[in-house]
Design a protein around this motif. Structure first.
Motif, PDB file in Angstrom:
ATOM      1  N   LEU A 466      44.806  43.076  48.144  1.00  0.00           N
ATOM      2  CA  LEU A 466      46.111  43.243  47.670  1.00  0.00           C
ATOM      3  C   LEU A 466      47.160  43.656  48.475  1.00  0.00           C
ATOM      4  CD1 LEU A 466      45.322  45.224  43.969  1.00  0.00           C
ATOM      5  CD2 LEU A 466      47.315  43.537  44.623  1.00  0.00           C
ATOM      6  N   ALA A 467      46.533  44.239  49.592  1.00  0.00           N
ATOM      7  CA  ALA A 467      47.455  44.790  50.836  1.00  0.00           C
ATOM      8  C   ALA A 467      46.623  44.842  52.158  1.00  0.00           C
ATOM      9  CB  ALA A 467      48.221  46.247  50.435  1.00  0.00           C
ATOM     10  N   PRO A 468      47.465  44.809  53.030  1.00  0.00           N
ATOM     11  CA  PRO A 468      46.597  44.771  54.587  1.00  0.00           C
ATOM     12  C   PRO A 468      45.709  46.182  54.660  1.00  0.00           C
ATOM     13  CG  PRO A 468      48.717  44.166  54.810  1.00  0.00           C
ATOM     14  CD  PRO A 468      48.776  44.639  53.306  1.00  0.00           C
ATOM     15  N   TRP A 469      46.340  47.080  54.000  1.00  0.00           N
ATOM     16  CA  TRP A 469      45.676  48.583  54.326  1.00  0.00           C
ATOM     17  C   TRP A 469      45.343  49.188  52.847  1.00  0.00           C
ATOM     18  CZ3 TRP A 469      50.294  47.945  52.314  1.00  0.00           C
ATOM     19  CH2 TRP A 469      51.482  47.443  53.194  1.00  0.00           C
ATOM     20  N   PRO A 470      44.600  50.065  52.783  1.00  0.00           N
ATOM     21  CA  PRO A 470      44.175  51.010  51.453  1.00  0.00           C
ATOM     22  C   PRO A 470      45.426  51.514  51.012  1.00  0.00           C
ATOM     23  CG  PRO A 470      42.610  51.572  53.083  1.00  0.00           C
ATOM     24  CD  PRO A 470      43.732  50.786  53.895  1.00  0.00           C
ATOM     25  N   ALA A 471      46.449  51.924  51.537  1.00  0.00           N
ATOM     26  CA  ALA A 471      47.791  52.287  51.007  1.00  0.00           C
ATOM     27  C   ALA A 471      48.655  52.447  52.205  1.00  0.00           C
ATOM     28  CB  ALA A 471      47.195  53.824  50.097  1.00  0.00           C
ATOM     29  N   ALA A 472      49.991  52.338  51.719  1.00  0.00           N
ATOM     30  CA  ALA A 472      51.001  52.307  52.787  1.00  0.00           C
ATOM     31  C   ALA A 472      51.299  53.628  53.284  1.00  0.00           C
ATOM     32  CB  ALA A 472      52.302  51.367  52.359  1.00  0.00           C
ATOM     33  N   ALA A 475      57.530  54.429  54.545  1.00  0.00           N
ATOM     34  CA  ALA A 475      58.342  53.450  55.086  1.00  0.00           C
ATOM     35  C   ALA A 475      57.579  52.404  55.883  1.00  0.00           C
ATOM     36  CB  ALA A 475      59.650  54.188  56.154  1.00  0.00           C
ATOM     37  N   LYS A 476      56.380  52.190  55.849  1.00  0.00           N
ATOM     38  CA  LYS A 476      55.618  51.182  56.570  1.00  0.00           C
ATOM     39  C   LYS A 476      55.099  50.047  55.689  1.00  0.00           C
ATOM     40  CE  LYS A 476      54.293  54.246  60.412  1.00  0.00           C
ATOM     41  NZ  LYS A 476      55.015  53.586  61.308  1.00  0.00           N
ATOM     42  N   TYR A 477      55.840  49.983  54.392  1.00  0.00           N
ATOM     43  CA  TYR A 477      55.157  48.995  53.704  1.00  0.00           C
ATOM     44  C   TYR A 477      55.783  47.583  53.996  1.00  0.00           C
ATOM     45  CZ  TYR A 477      52.620  46.845  49.678  1.00  0.00           C
ATOM     46  OH  TYR A 477      51.942  46.187  48.783  1.00  0.00           O
ATOM     47  N   LYS A 478      55.363  46.687  54.769  1.00  0.00           N
ATOM     48  CA  LYS A 478      55.856  45.756  55.618  1.00  0.00           C
ATOM     49  C   LYS A 478      55.444  44.256  55.469  1.00  0.00           C
ATOM     50  CE  LYS A 478      57.500  48.901  59.166  1.00  0.00           C
ATOM     51  NZ  LYS A 478      57.373  49.024  60.775  1.00  0.00           N
ATOM     52  N   TYR A 479      54.425  44.116  54.320  1.00  0.00           N
ATOM     53  CA  TYR A 479      53.879  42.811  53.946  1.00  0.00           C
ATOM     54  C   TYR A 479      53.529  42.789  52.537  1.00  0.00           C
ATOM     55  CZ  TYR A 479      51.479  38.228  54.091  1.00  0.00           C
ATOM     56  OH  TYR A 479      50.944  37.156  53.795  1.00  0.00           O
ATOM     57  N   TYR A 480      53.913  42.071  51.907  1.00  0.00           N
ATOM     58  CA  TYR A 480      53.601  41.699  50.392  1.00  0.00           C
ATOM     59  C   TYR A 480      52.781  40.659  50.083  1.00  0.00           C
ATOM     60  CZ  TYR A 480      57.213  45.626  49.836  1.00  0.00           C
ATOM     61  OH  TYR A 480      57.906  46.808  49.778  1.00  0.00           O
ATOM     62  N   GLY A 481      52.545  39.811  51.023  1.00  0.00           N
ATOM     63  CA  GLY A 481      51.741  38.425  50.759  1.00  0.00           C
ATOM     64  C   GLY A 481      50.598  38.404  50.030  1.00  0.00           C
ATOM     65  N   TYR A 482      49.980  39.546  50.066  1.00  0.00           N
ATOM     66  CA  TYR A 482      48.538  39.551  49.218  1.00  0.00           C
ATOM     67  C   TYR A 482      48.619  39.802  47.949  1.00  0.00           C
ATOM     68  CZ  TYR A 482      45.558  39.090  53.490  1.00  0.00           C
ATOM     69  OH  TYR A 482      45.217  38.606  54.659  1.00  0.00           O
ATOM     70  N   SER A 483      49.845  40.246  47.300  1.00  0.00           N
ATOM     71  CA  SER A 483      49.924  40.481  46.126  1.00  0.00           C
ATOM     72  C   SER A 483      51.039  39.476  45.475  1.00  0.00           C
ATOM     73  CB  SER A 483      50.713  41.896  45.613  1.00  0.00           C
ATOM     74  OG  SER A 483      51.809  42.036  46.459  1.00  0.00           O
ATOM     75  N   THR A 484      52.169  38.909  46.186  1.00  0.00           N
ATOM     76  CA  THR A 484      53.060  38.086  45.759  1.00  0.00           C
ATOM     77  C   THR A 484      52.546  36.834  45.354  1.00  0.00           C
ATOM     78  OG1 THR A 484      53.987  37.803  47.805  1.00  0.00           O
ATOM     79  CG2 THR A 484      55.195  39.577  46.580  1.00  0.00           C
ATOM     80  N   TRP A 485      51.541  36.292  45.939  1.00  0.00           N
ATOM     81  CA  TRP A 485      51.157  34.785  45.623  1.00  0.00           C
ATOM     82  C   TRP A 485      50.750  34.653  44.402  1.00  0.00           C
ATOM     83  CZ3 TRP A 485      46.031  33.143  44.549  1.00  0.00           C
ATOM     84  CH2 TRP A 485      44.985  34.296  44.555  1.00  0.00           C
ATOM     85  N   VAL A 486      50.149  35.785  43.770  1.00  0.00           N
ATOM     86  CA  VAL A 486      49.611  35.836  42.177  1.00  0.00           C
ATOM     87  C   VAL A 486      50.767  35.653  41.415  1.00  0.00           C
ATOM     88  CG1 VAL A 486      48.593  37.161  40.622  1.00  0.00           C
ATOM     89  CG2 VAL A 486      47.762  37.208  42.818  1.00  0.00           C
ATOM     90  N   ASN A 487      52.043  36.301  41.749  1.00  0.00           N
ATOM     91  CA  ASN A 487      53.075  36.407  40.988  1.00  0.00           C
ATOM     92  C   ASN A 487      53.881  34.905  40.825  1.00  0.00           C
ATOM     93  OD1 ASN A 487      52.724  39.357  42.113  1.00  0.00           O
ATOM     94  ND2 ASN A 487      54.061  39.436  40.156  1.00  0.00           N
ATOM     95  N   ALA A 488      53.838  34.385  42.053  1.00  0.00           N
ATOM     96  CA  ALA A 488      54.423  33.053  42.224  1.00  0.00           C
ATOM     97  C   ALA A 488      53.614  32.111  41.265  1.00  0.00           C
ATOM     98  CB  ALA A 488      54.366  32.753  43.878  1.00  0.00           C
ATOM     99  N   LEU A 489      52.209  32.275  41.091  1.00  0.00           N
ATOM    100  CA  LEU A 489      51.616  31.187  40.517  1.00  0.00           C
ATOM    101  C   LEU A 489      51.585  31.668  39.025  1.00  0.00           C
ATOM    102  CD1 LEU A 489      48.723  30.479  42.966  1.00  0.00           C
ATOM    103  CD2 LEU A 489      50.317  29.002  42.624  1.00  0.00           C
ATOM    104  N   ASP A 490      51.880  32.961  38.912  1.00  0.00           N
ATOM    105  CA  ASP A 490      51.903  33.322  37.131  1.00  0.00           C
ATOM    106  C   ASP A 490      50.340  33.585  37.023  1.00  0.00           C
ATOM    107  OD1 ASP A 490      52.674  34.543  34.963  1.00  0.00           O
ATOM    108  OD2 ASP A 490      52.899  32.674  34.006  1.00  0.00           O
ATOM    109  N   TYR A 491      49.453  33.876  37.857  1.00  0.00           N
ATOM    110  CA  TYR A 491      48.053  34.069  37.433  1.00  0.00           C
ATOM    111  C   TYR A 491      47.514  35.425  36.841  1.00  0.00           C
ATOM    112  CZ  TYR A 491      46.472  29.647  39.932  1.00  0.00           C
ATOM    113  OH  TYR A 491      46.282  28.464  40.506  1.00  0.00           O
ATOM    114  N   THR A 492      46.446  35.318  36.248  1.00  0.00           N
ATOM    115  CA  THR A 492      46.130  36.765  35.727  1.00  0.00           C
ATOM    116  C   THR A 492      45.301  37.406  36.868  1.00  0.00           C
ATOM    117  OG1 THR A 492      45.756  35.717  33.730  1.00  0.00           O
ATOM    118  CG2 THR A 492      44.598  37.858  33.998  1.00  0.00           C
TER     119      THR A 492
END
Length: 563
Positions: A466-472, A475-492
């Protein structure tokens, strides 16, 4: 505004604190510098009865309240107390309406005493709400100072403190008790929760880490057991990320499954990648409970964007049958096929996430399920295209909200600080066409996996970070790609807990070779000493509108790995 934004924020912050009864105040809150697990620290302020109630899951609670074993008032008071303590430790509440909640609970008890039956399937269950929901009697600031004493930044609308979002009608009709609204990052567009009213929302397991965002207040409150279950929203991971960072389950349904009608939002009217509402809780069965209850209220009759799809028990029954085989190999005819994402090729997950993937993979293989490496079309292209709707208006909507008070914008949302070019109608249409093509391409890839599985079916679900690390870290949350691909596809998708960081095992790799500078930066932000003990979670992803199936898969996998 007649006062400075700092004065207005301070006044609101103090008003929230003033609603906490004196007997629930913590005299000496431990410093954040102390690496204190406040999920344990908080217990000293609660009675044995309160601990028994608040450490029960939502489904366990309704077993007691719907049978009359526990009164709604007793349960509500216990969670109000724990939520009040949680806010002092974590800064997780925007609105407190404990008195109204207790009054509602008393009405439920009176109904039960008279009719000898519960009001509905959620009778007496306290539910917390992200501060996007409008609730009668309190305001919605969504973290903006300029929204204080207004309705979504406007005065004189006649809706101030009297309007309610559609989902609240359904929750109340099901017997739920609503008692607080939780913190969000102003704009909602961040994986950390920070605003000028209540500050930074902390992670209860380790307050040196973020609680996530944008439903970060929900994640923190439920994580410390100040709520049994609550509702957040997700446009780029905003349910799943806080769930993951706080060791919870979180459901991101597909658009149109649950009602969003009457909620506040950023960039309202942007329809390319829609925000969705969904639950967070301590168990998968808790999420099922509240989702079924909402669907039993036929929300499609009240929200024109909700699909007329009642809860489909048949979709989960096959998966639920697997629970009888936990601890032994599943019969061949009942086995599932899983795709595993080890990396998206853009940013490499840190050591704890990689270990979590191995743990889940090993457990699934030991149970007899089929595992394949997920090699889909480019996630970089998918995420880059899916990001465009966040800036269709050039940031005008959020800058206008900040301009109401003149308040400063947090670093986490500084993307919107400067003027950006607005997309034209033609460019928005082109983005929509591109998104449609990417969704079709991904669908065809998923279909093609039927050739690789012994089941003869395409992969049943995908296991992904879901993210590259267990928690951000702040001010270091710098990559969202592991979560946003699901939104882009509208998957469950459902976030689920796997393990905890162990600094002796989850060490930095000595031979790591980064894809680029960002990949290296993400790895550098991971420090085993700081992260030791933090929750480590993953997500299970299914196709569109597969909520019943993926919740059942998440419950099964959770029990398979002991979570």
């Amino acid at each position: 505004m007649t006062t400075s934004w700092k004065d207005a924020a301070a006044k609101k912050r103090e008003a929230i604190s003033a609603l906490i009864p004196a007997e629930w105040r913590i005299d000496n809150v431990p410093s954040v510098k102390e690496q204190v697990d406040v999920t344990d620290y908080i217990k000293q302020y609660l009675s044995r009865e309160e601990l028994g109630i608040t450490e029960s899951s939502a489904d366990q609670i309704v077993e007691k309240t719907t049978s009359g074993a526990w009164s709604a008032e007793k349960v509500t008071r216990a969670f109000c107390h724990r939520a009040a303590l949680a806010h002092q430790l974590l800064h997780c509440l925007h609105e407190v309406f404990f008195d109204a909640a207790i009054a509602d609970a008393k009405k439920l008890d009176a109904y039960f005493a008279k009719h000898k039956e519960p009001v509905g399937p959620l009778h007496g269950l306290p539910i917390s709400l992200k501060d996007q929901f409008h609730v009668k009697g309190v305001e919605t600031t969504m973290g903006y100072v300029g929204w204080i004493d207004t309705f979504e930044g406007k005065k004189g609308t006649g809706k101030e403190r009297v309007f309610e979002s559609e989902m609240l009608r359904e929750l109340r009709a099901s017997g739920a008790v609503l008692y607080c609204k939780t913190s969000v990052p102003h704009t909602l567009m961040a994986g950390e929760t920070v605003n000028n009213i209540i500050g930074y929302t902390l992670n209860p397991k380790n307050r040196n880490l973020s609680s996530g965002g944008s439903s970060g207040g929900e994640g923190a409150l439920i994580g410390i057991r100040g709520s049994p279950v609550g509702f957040g929203t997700d446009i780029g991971g905003s349910i799943r990320v806080p769930a993951a960072f706080n060791g919870l389950y979180g459901l991101r349904p597909s658009t149109g499954r649950l009602p969003y009608e009457g909620m506040s939002n950023s960039m309202d009217g942007q329809n390319t990648v829609l925000s969705v509402v969904g639950p967070l809780g301590t168990t998968a069965s808790s999420l099922r409970l509240v989702t079924k209850a909402l669907l039993s209220q036929q929300p499609w009759l009240y929200d024109p964007l909700v699909h007329e799809i009642p809860w489909r028990s048949a979709e989960e029954e096959h998966i639920q049958q697997l629970l009888q085989f936990v601890g032994e190999s599943v019969p061949k005819e009942k086995r599932l096929a899983f795709g595993i994402i080890h990396t998206d090729g853009v940013v490499t997950p840190t050591a704890p996430i990689r270990r979590a993937i191995k743990l889940v993979t090993k457990a699934l293989e030991a149970a007899g399920h089929e595992i394949t490496t997920w090699s889909p079309p480019s996630h970089r292209v998918l995420n880059d295209t899916g990001f465009r709707p966040w800036v269709f208006d050039g940031g005008r909507n959020v800058r206008d909200a900040f301009a109401l008070s003149g308040e400063q914008m947090a670093t986490q949302v500084s993307l919107y600080q400067n003027e950006m070019k607005e997309f034209t109608a033609t460019e928005i249409a082109e983005t929509n066409v591109a998104m449609r093509g990417l969704r079709k391409e991904y669908m065809e890839y998923w279909n093609s996996t039927a050739k690789e599985t012994s089941t003869g079916r395409p992969v049943d679900a995908v296991i992904s970070p879901l993210a590259p690390w267990p928690a951000a870290r702040e001010a270091k949350y710098k990559y969202y790609g592991y979560s946003t691909w699901v939104n882009a596809l509208d998957y469950t998708a459902v976030a689920f807990p796997v393990t905890n960081v162990d600094k002796s095992i989850d060490v930095k790799s000595s031979d790591f070779k980064p894809v680029d500078e960002k990949d290296q930066e993400i790895q550098d932000d991971y420090d085993p000493e700081i992260y030791d003990g933090a929750h480590v979670s993953l997500q299970i992803v299914g196709r569109r509108l597969q909520e019943e199936k993926i919740l059942a898969v998440a419950e099964y996998v959770g029990k398979l790995i002991g979570k």
